[in-house]
Design an enzyme around this catalytic site. Sequence first.
Site, short mmCIF file in Angstrom:
data_model
loop_
_atom_site.label_atom_id
_atom_site.label_comp_id
_atom_site.label_asym_id
_atom_site.label_seq_id
_atom_site.Cartn_x
_atom_site.Cartn_y
_atom_site.Cartn_z
N HIS A 1 9.86 4.31 -4.12
CA HIS A 1 8.57 5.33 -3.55
C HIS A 1 9.16 5.59 -2.07
CE1 HIS A 1 5.22 6.94 -2.17
NE2 HIS A 1 4.31 6.46 -3.19
N TYR B 1 5.34 5.08 3.45
CA TYR B 1 5.83 3.97 2.95
C TYR B 1 7.14 3.78 3.66
CZ TYR B 1 2.41 3.30 -0.58
OH TYR B 1 1.29 3.17 -1.14
#
Length: 121
Positions: free
Chosen positions: A29, A34
Amino acid sequence: MEEILEIVEQFRQGAKNSLLAGFDSVELHGAFGYLIDRFLQDGSKQRTDEYRGSIENRSRFLLDVVTAVAKVWGGEPIGIKLSLSNTSYAMQDSNPLATFGYVIQGINSFGLAYLHLMEAN
């Protein structure tokens, strides 16, 4: 720098754990603020080391993680999620086409299963 190497190792260990658990594939991800995204986009990057500045430097963490995970899985069962235009958590890049173009060229050599590109809502 040592902390970054430890984090890359944690990604590798996570890949190993998922393989041992019987998963068919993994997705990294790298979007929506993130950790991978934070390294990659220049609007969030406040580092003063070799992971700051040029697109090559900012892409280093992502490519190190992909390399570590590919050593466990090979390239084919790995996907990666990226977002060029999402501004969640104040994410932004001054030249997303150049940044993500460089990243996509870099990950092409791994033979990944897919590239999951997300748009902002």
